[in-house]
Design a protein around this motif. Sequence first.
Motif, PDB file in Angstrom:
ATOM      1  N   THR A  24      36.646  37.581  37.777  1.00  0.00           N
ATOM      2  CA  THR A  24      37.695  36.766  37.158  1.00  0.00           C
ATOM      3  C   THR A  24      38.644  36.222  38.212  1.00  0.00           C
ATOM      4  O   THR A  24      39.012  35.040  38.206  1.00  0.00           O
ATOM      5  N   ARG A  70      39.548  27.945  40.503  1.00  0.00           N
ATOM      6  CA  ARG A  70      40.207  27.055  39.535  1.00  0.00           C
ATOM      7  C   ARG A  70      41.505  26.498  40.122  1.00  0.00           C
ATOM      8  O   ARG A  70      41.814  25.318  39.965  1.00  0.00           O
ATOM      9  N   THR A 119      38.388  27.520  32.420  1.00  0.00           N
ATOM     10  CA  THR A 119      39.127  28.384  31.493  1.00  0.00           C
ATOM     11  C   THR A 119      38.179  29.106  30.549  1.00  0.00           C
ATOM     12  O   THR A 119      38.362  30.295  30.247  1.00  0.00           O
ATOM     13  N   ILE A 121      36.584  31.983  32.490  1.00  0.00           N
ATOM     14  CA  ILE A 121      37.512  33.106  32.660  1.00  0.00           C
ATOM     15  C   ILE A 121      37.724  33.823  31.331  1.00  0.00           C
ATOM     16  O   ILE A 121      37.768  35.054  31.264  1.00  0.00           O
ATOM     17  N   ARG A 155      39.290  32.429  39.192  1.00  0.00           N
ATOM     18  CA  ARG A 155      40.644  31.889  39.088  1.00  0.00           C
ATOM     19  C   ARG A 155      41.055  31.213  40.386  1.00  0.00           C
ATOM     20  O   ARG A 155      41.672  30.153  40.392  1.00  0.00           O
TER      21      ARG A 155
END
Length: 630
Positions: free
Chosen positions: A302, A309, A233, A236, A306
């Motif tokens: 990004t 993630r 997080t 990002i 993501r």
Amino acid sequence: MTTEAAPAREGMARRLSRRVDRLSDRRFALLLFVPAAVLIGMIVLPPIAAVFVMSLYRIELLKDGPTRFLGLDNITRMFNDSFFVDSIPRTLWFAVGTTVLTIPLALATALLMNRRSRFETPLAVALLLPWAIAPIVTGFFWRFIFQPSFGLATQVSNGLGLTEGAVPWLQEPTTALVLAMIATAWRSVPLLALIILSALKAIPSQLYRAARMDGATPWQAFRSITLPSIGPTLLIATILQIIVSLQVFDLLFQLTRGGPGFETTTITYYIFTAAFDNLSLGYSAMLALFLMLIIVAASGATLYLRSGRVLRRRQAKESADEPAGRLRLDAAARSDQSPQEWPEDPRKRRRWTLPPAVRRVGSTVAIGALLVWSIGPTLWIVLASLQPESAVTSVPLDLTARLDFSQYADILTNDKWLSSIWVSLQITVGSTLLTLLVGALAAYPLARLDLPGKGAAIAVLMFTYTVPAIVLLIPLLFIFNALNLNDSVIGLIVAHVAFGLPLTIWLLRNIFASVPPALEASARMDGCTRMGTLFRVTIPSASAGLAATAILLLISVWNEFLFAVVLGNQGAVTVTRRIGYINSPSGTSGEPPYTYQAAAGIVAVLPVIVLVILFHRRIRSGLSEGYLKG
């Protein structure tokens, strides 16, 4: 006649519902998605295509010579332009410096907000205020505070003995750029803090309990559990802040005007100057493509991070479902690192912790600092707006307890200001309602139905969202002139709806996906039509998310400045446009009084302040969940 018309309308509605029910899922999905596709296809995509074409031509409206095809010659001109070349490292330095300042502040704010406190509500309101204030007004606030002769910063600095006399805060290149970074960070910290706060709340509390049982100190728990858990997080958030910093324009326009000289002129500001001051439209289109390339690359990074993630989340969920043979499940396991071994016997080493009283004092000081940082600039402008001009401009300050509301009376009885408030209200309410309606219709099939070309539609939405507004405004101005939409409330509403749809659809898609499908299935089994199910079951079930999205749209549209400057003129002057040029001398009247400017700044932000106070919980959920899930 009214009595006879009502049954006819009801019968027509029933026939339309039955016809919609006979459609296949794919056709029904297309039916819902078409309005958004038409708006984006007519208003957003043509300017993107046009800017590529314009970049290949010589279009100089202030210079002699015909418009002609140049091919890639504008690229050569771009890299031979010393002012533009100088703006590249300056822009990167501005983006990196702002990010380095913002991320630690956002992390500290999120950690502080993650602790239970009786001050949670005032802290939440204070945290959101800088984000809710328009960037153009933020620039005005900070320019007012750092006025060289009698600004608050100057007087405090002189009072502490750090400086003497007038301080050229915004006239020195290095100081001006640093202050622009601080002002940008002031407005950026709230959003990133909420994103990080959501990640903090997602960390299982069992991890911290296990660490304490194993004798871990708070610092060890933070280093081995908190940081690895929120690491993706934070990464990002860092890239998002870099993207935002690359596009900063409104704040610089009001704070420094790109000066002194060109020392705070970033790429975005230089594009605006080339396009709308020099009218070098072909060349500015090439500059805009250069900026778009940088931002699309950062956005792609990004999305890549993501996706990694999400994959790690799934792996962590699968491992959590397995029988837990050990509770020493620290955050290193979540980030593919080897587990940290705590000492078996915590008594074998001394644990040094702060006394409870010291921790309470430290927490109180931190909360006070957060409040001063978040609401201090706004409170000072409010106070200055209620003082006589002589009290604010005197050295030292000569503030009085007798409040003066005359500046507000002047603004609220001024026909130009009343017209701007009315224009902003029309644009804000109209754009929000239309964007929400069209966005909801488009988001539902993306979340629930088998929309043909769903992957391509999502890719187009994400691409259009990442394209900077400054890139599209050059051809959009020509398109709106051809359609006779320029300098009109309707034209600004159309622009806001079209360019607000990509993010709105993305947010609402995640909101609709969280509604249990069983609710819709039950309604259909009970005989409810497709449209009836959508409007009576799905949308009411997603009302909280819709309300949060609506509030975010209201604040975003009210604060918008770039569209208002380029697409508006005498017929559609918004509040942000008026405050953006408030310090421009006009005729013999010159610059208005500083207290008048302060009152105008408060009038410009008062609606969003009210929204933050009333709906701070919905705004927090909409920002954090929308950006994390999106």
